[in-house]
Design an enzyme around this catalytic site. Structure first.
Site, PDB file in Angstrom:
ATOM      1  N   LEU A  21       0.843  -1.104   0.048  1.00  0.00           N
ATOM      2  CA  LEU A  21      -0.213   0.099  -0.150  1.00  0.00           C
ATOM      3  C   LEU A  21       0.846   1.210  -0.057  1.00  0.00           C
ATOM      4  O   LEU A  21       0.102   2.392  -0.323  1.00  0.00           O
ATOM      5  CB  LEU A  21      -1.011  -0.121   1.361  1.00  0.00           C
ATOM      6  CG  LEU A  21      -2.091  -1.056   1.337  1.00  0.00           C
ATOM      7  CD1 LEU A  21      -2.862  -0.806   2.653  1.00  0.00           C
ATOM      8  CD2 LEU A  21      -2.925  -0.998   0.168  1.00  0.00           C
ATOM      9  N   SER A  22       1.781   1.197   0.203  1.00  0.00           N
ATOM     10  CA  SER A  22       3.044   2.291   0.443  1.00  0.00           C
ATOM     11  C   SER A  22       3.883   2.732  -0.640  1.00  0.00           C
ATOM     12  O   SER A  22       5.080   2.424  -0.563  1.00  0.00           O
ATOM     13  CB  SER A  22       3.657   2.330   1.863  1.00  0.00           C
ATOM     14  OG  SER A  22       2.856   2.685   2.927  1.00  0.00           O
ATOM     15  N   GLY A  24       6.531   4.435  -2.459  1.00  0.00           N
ATOM     16  CA  GLY A  24       7.687   5.032  -1.959  1.00  0.00           C
ATOM     17  C   GLY A  24       8.513   4.191  -0.931  1.00  0.00           C
ATOM     18  O   GLY A  24       9.781   4.509  -0.706  1.00  0.00           O
ATOM     19  N   LEU A  26       9.903   0.884  -0.311  1.00  0.00           N
ATOM     20  CA  LEU A  26      10.439  -0.291  -1.270  1.00  0.00           C
ATOM     21  C   LEU A  26      10.165  -1.755  -1.022  1.00  0.00           C
ATOM     22  O   LEU A  26       9.778  -2.594  -1.573  1.00  0.00           O
ATOM     23  CB  LEU A  26      11.987   0.038  -1.711  1.00  0.00           C
ATOM     24  CG  LEU A  26      12.493   1.218  -2.352  1.00  0.00           C
ATOM     25  CD1 LEU A  26      13.736   1.148  -2.637  1.00  0.00           C
ATOM     26  CD2 LEU A  26      11.837   1.530  -3.527  1.00  0.00           C
ATOM     27  N   SER A  28       7.714  -2.255   1.021  1.00  0.00           N
ATOM     28  CA  SER A  28       6.136  -2.693   0.757  1.00  0.00           C
ATOM     29  C   SER A  28       5.975  -2.972  -0.612  1.00  0.00           C
ATOM     30  O   SER A  28       5.096  -3.977  -0.591  1.00  0.00           O
ATOM     31  CB  SER A  28       5.253  -1.330   1.310  1.00  0.00           C
ATOM     32  OG  SER A  28       4.387  -1.340   0.845  1.00  0.00           O
ATOM     33  N   HIS A 127      -4.479   4.115   3.731  1.00  0.00           N
ATOM     34  CA  HIS A 127      -4.192   3.055   4.875  1.00  0.00           C
ATOM     35  C   HIS A 127      -3.843   3.739   6.203  1.00  0.00           C
ATOM     36  O   HIS A 127      -4.546   3.427   7.431  1.00  0.00           O
ATOM     37  CB  HIS A 127      -3.679   1.792   4.634  1.00  0.00           C
ATOM     38  CG  HIS A 127      -2.124   1.911   4.437  1.00  0.00           C
ATOM     39  ND1 HIS A 127      -1.669   2.678   3.526  1.00  0.00           N
ATOM     40  CD2 HIS A 127      -0.969   1.609   5.287  1.00  0.00           C
ATOM     41  CE1 HIS A 127      -0.141   2.478   3.597  1.00  0.00           C
ATOM     42  NE2 HIS A 127      -0.167   1.816   4.595  1.00  0.00           N
ATOM     43  N   GLU A 162       4.053  13.076   9.589  1.00  0.00           N
ATOM     44  CA  GLU A 162       4.229  11.435   9.829  1.00  0.00           C
ATOM     45  C   GLU A 162       4.662  11.282  11.244  1.00  0.00           C
ATOM     46  O   GLU A 162       5.320  10.218  11.328  1.00  0.00           O
ATOM     47  CB  GLU A 162       5.344  11.147   8.563  1.00  0.00           C
ATOM     48  CG  GLU A 162       4.432  11.248   7.318  1.00  0.00           C
ATOM     49  CD  GLU A 162       3.719  10.068   6.807  1.00  0.00           C
ATOM     50  OE1 GLU A 162       3.822   8.973   7.269  1.00  0.00           O
ATOM     51  OE2 GLU A 162       2.600  10.208   6.166  1.00  0.00           O
ATOM     52  N   ARG A 194       6.164  12.860   2.309  1.00  0.00           N
ATOM     53  CA  ARG A 194       5.321  12.493   3.360  1.00  0.00           C
ATOM     54  C   ARG A 194       5.036  13.534   4.486  1.00  0.00           C
ATOM     55  O   ARG A 194       4.059  13.905   4.773  1.00  0.00           O
ATOM     56  CB  ARG A 194       5.227  11.017   3.674  1.00  0.00           C
ATOM     57  CG  ARG A 194       4.930   9.977   2.514  1.00  0.00           C
ATOM     58  CD  ARG A 194       5.294   8.624   2.911  1.00  0.00           C
ATOM     59  NE  ARG A 194       4.510   7.947   4.063  1.00  0.00           N
ATOM     60  CZ  ARG A 194       4.300   6.925   4.278  1.00  0.00           C
ATOM     61  NH1 ARG A 194       5.271   5.996   3.463  1.00  0.00           N
ATOM     62  NH2 ARG A 194       3.615   6.384   5.332  1.00  0.00           N
ATOM     63  N   HIS A 230      10.628   8.143   5.069  1.00  0.00           N
ATOM     64  CA  HIS A 230      10.633   8.867   6.318  1.00  0.00           C
ATOM     65  C   HIS A 230      12.197   9.048   6.646  1.00  0.00           C
ATOM     66  O   HIS A 230      13.016   8.338   6.421  1.00  0.00           O
ATOM     67  CB  HIS A 230      10.044   8.107   7.544  1.00  0.00           C
ATOM     68  CG  HIS A 230       8.664   7.906   7.371  1.00  0.00           C
ATOM     69  ND1 HIS A 230       8.023   6.574   7.920  1.00  0.00           N
ATOM     70  CD2 HIS A 230       7.557   8.654   7.171  1.00  0.00           C
ATOM     71  CE1 HIS A 230       6.541   6.594   7.525  1.00  0.00           C
ATOM     72  NE2 HIS A 230       6.311   8.162   7.513  1.00  0.00           N
ATOM     73  N   ASP A 232      13.589   8.803   9.264  1.00  0.00           N
ATOM     74  CA  ASP A 232      14.354   7.753  10.199  1.00  0.00           C
ATOM     75  C   ASP A 232      14.873   6.474   9.568  1.00  0.00           C
ATOM     76  O   ASP A 232      15.091   5.618   9.948  1.00  0.00           O
ATOM     77  CB  ASP A 232      13.455   7.229  11.395  1.00  0.00           C
ATOM     78  CG  ASP A 232      12.053   6.570  11.059  1.00  0.00           C
ATOM     79  OD1 ASP A 232      11.963   6.067   9.753  1.00  0.00           O
ATOM     80  OD2 ASP A 232      11.276   6.306  11.862  1.00  0.00           O
ATOM     81  N   CYS A 355      10.912   2.081  13.522  1.00  0.00           N
ATOM     82  CA  CYS A 355       9.679   2.503  13.378  1.00  0.00           C
ATOM     83  C   CYS A 355       8.849   1.756  14.034  1.00  0.00           C
ATOM     84  O   CYS A 355       7.638   2.375  14.331  1.00  0.00           O
ATOM     85  CB  CYS A 355       9.203   1.771  11.859  1.00  0.00           C
ATOM     86  SG  CYS A 355      10.150   2.092  10.502  1.00  0.00           S
TER      87      CYS A 355
HETATM   88  O1  SUG Z   1       4.171   3.905   6.362  1.00  0.00           O
HETATM   89  N1  SUG Z   1       4.368   0.378   5.827  1.00  0.00           N
HETATM   90  C1  SUG Z   1       4.589   1.650   6.639  1.00  0.00           C
HETATM   91  C2  SUG Z   1       6.043   1.496   7.382  1.00  0.00           C
HETATM   92  C3  SUG Z   1       6.340   2.689   8.254  1.00  0.00           C
HETATM   93  C4  SUG Z   1       7.749   2.674   8.951  1.00  0.00           C
HETATM   94  N2  SUG Z   1       7.870   3.783   9.717  1.00  0.00           N
HETATM   95  C5  SUG Z   1       8.887   4.447   9.927  1.00  0.00           C
HETATM   96  N3  SUG Z   1       9.863   4.722   9.111  1.00  0.00           N
HETATM   97  N4  SUG Z   1       8.912   5.341  11.147  1.00  0.00           N
HETATM   98  C6  SUG Z   1       4.577   2.877   5.858  1.00  0.00           C
HETATM   99  O2  SUG Z   1       5.033   2.951   4.755  1.00  0.00           O
HETATM  100  C7  SUG Z   1       2.924  -0.778   4.318  1.00  0.00           C
HETATM  101  C8  SUG Z   1       1.698  -1.475   4.546  1.00  0.00           C
HETATM  102  C9  SUG Z   1       1.351  -2.303   3.291  1.00  0.00           C
HETATM  103  O3  SUG Z   1       1.841  -2.067   2.336  1.00  0.00           O
HETATM  104  O4  SUG Z   1       0.451  -3.273   3.433  1.00  0.00           O
HETATM  105  C10 SUG Z   1       3.220   0.103   5.427  1.00  0.00           C
HETATM  106  O5  SUG Z   1       2.488   1.088   5.645  1.00  0.00           O
END
Ligand code: SUG
Length: 424
Positions: A21-22, A24, A26, A28, A127, A162, A194, A230, A232, A355
């Site tokens: 779903l995300s 940017g 990689l 995910s 999401h 974020e 973001r 992000h 971080d 995270c």
């Molecule tokens: O927001 N992944 C999260 C990962 C968040 C990581 N957080 C930090 N870097 N602090 C995001 O991209 C994937 C969900 C999916 O593809 O099913 C997701 O939301």
């Protein structure tokens, strides 16, 4: 009890899945469609919490949010004809990444001497945009004491926020006034930036921070374009130490100079791109580490001595990253220990050790004790996960009413053993 840093890890929810779903992010994208292992994921997260508890640190947790999110599905008029990604969005367990739950400014930094928390609106990703209302509700229970905490509403959705993933705090000791560094993005090539500058500035004002002790720094657009969705993912700070990739910021030298001007004690550990490329850093998640002041650390060598870096196994097993870490340890710098942990299920969705945690500097005695972990509570949580979390979920199953019932029951059982049924 003294003021200290408390890490609140997100308990991985029973609907953990890989829906890609995300944009940017990689990891995910590359795991989209895979079968997930929610039970193993939650146990890995709990093992990390136990690991850090074992270091003598104060550990807290936040609960999974209610999923599937029926309110979201009705708000979009879901009738089965909608895009599958919207169904997946309503099932996402993304609240596990509590570094995105909120931005936190400890009492030592704020004009009213209270610890301020602003839930992140997370509007860039559908999401994640559903999280903040339930997150705020939870934070208002965990940090209910109005003498010590202020929990704000999220900033307006015209500004993407974020949370702590784009916020670093540097100080000589956790309980001393800090320099708060807000990192925002302007562009990221094909990928969204973001964190918006105006969201960061709004949070700083809401938290009543001293403008002289705030920095607003642009993230390197090339880092976002390379997958650092992000900040971080490419930098982490703890007390006087900033551990950063050379290409994290748009103006690295200007950023380091501004940090040193505000905090002369600052120590900046820069990993050069010719030792660890941006691509290696993002693949291995070297910087998505917990940089922790270890209670067992070298007493007598001053504040911030004896820091440990809790990294994902992926970083430890990466040959070029490992070589750099070995060199760093041999150099006897401020980071004395590297502590690898297995959070592979979360990593496959782009969530490393950092995270998975929200840092709150506060007196633990002022926090609702139901959100603090000890060994006995960890075992109770583990038993519920083992008994109720689904073993696997494939994205095709999202929407299935029987699975929905299992997911709801699992969370209900967890809230029951934690005496937090009011958050059902
Ligand atoms: O927001 N992944 C999260 C990962 C968040 C990581 N957080 C930090 N870097 N602090 C995001 O991209 C994937 C969900 C999916 O593809 O099913 C997701 O939301």
């Amino acid at each position: 009890m003294p003021v200290c840093e408390i890490n609140f890890d997100g308990i991985v929810g029973p609907s953990h899945n890989y829906a890609g779903l995300s944009l940017g992010n990689l990891a995910s994208a590359s795991h989209a469609g895979d079968t997930s292992y929610p039970r193993a994921a939650a146990l890995q997260g709990l093992a990390k919490m136990r690991h850090n508890l074992g270091l003598g640190l104060t550990q807290g947790f936040l609960l999974p949010l209610p999923r599937p999110n029926g309110a979201f599905l009705s708000a979009i008029g879901a009738d089965g004809s909608e895009d599958r990604r919207l169904m997946a969005a309503a099932w996402s367990a993304s609240s596990m990444w509590t570094a995105n739950a909120a931005t936190v400014s400890p009492a030592a930094d704020t004009a009213d001497g209270r610890c301020h928390l602003t839930p992140a609106n997370l509007v860039t990703m559908p999401h994640r945009s559903q999280e903040w209302g339930d997150t705020a509700r939870q934070l208002r229970v965990a940090f209910a004491n109005p003498a010590h905490f202020a929990v704000h509403d999220a900033v307006p959705p015209c500004f993407g926020d974020e949370g702590a993933a784009n916020h670093m705090r540097m100080c000589v000791r956790h309980d001393a006034p800090g320099l708060e560094i807000f990192v925002y993005g302007k562009t990221g090539g094909a990928f969204p930036a973001r964190q918006h500058e105006q969201a960061s500035r709004a949070v700083a004002r809401l938290h009543r921070l001293d403008p002289a002790r705030c920095l607003f720094v642009e993230q390197n657009p090339d880092a976002i374009a390379a997958g650092a969705f992000h900040n971080d993912v490419v930098a982490v700070a703890n007390e006087r130490v900033l551990f950063t990739h050379e290409l994290a910021f748009a103006d690295p030298e200007g950023t380091y100079a501004a940090i040193r001007a505000a905090l002369p004690e600052a120590e900046i550990v820069v990993v050069p791109a010719d030792a660890v490329s941006l691509a290696d850093a993002i693949k291995s998640y070297l910087f998505n580490a917990q940089l922790l002041t270890l209670p067992s650390g070298d007493p007598g060598s001053g504040p911030g001595a004896g820091m440990g870096l809790v990294i994902p196994l992926e970083a430890w097993e990466h040959p070029r990253v490992r070589a750099w870490l070995d060199g760093m340890l041999a150099s006897n710098g401020p980071i004395r220990q590297v502590l690898p942990v297995d959070v592979r299920q979360s990593m496959a969705n782009g969530g490393g050790p950092a995270c998975l945690r929200l840092r709150v500097v506060a007196d633990p005695a002022h926090v609702d004790p139901r959100f603090l972990l000890d060994k006995a509570k960890a075992s109770r949580i583990e038993n519920v996960i083992a008994a109720f979390w689904p073993e696997t979920i494939s994205p095709a199953e999202l929407g299935d009413p029987e699975l929905a019932e299992r997911v709801v029951t699992a969370r209900t059982e967890l809230l029951g053993v934690l005496d937090l049924a009011e958050l059902l």
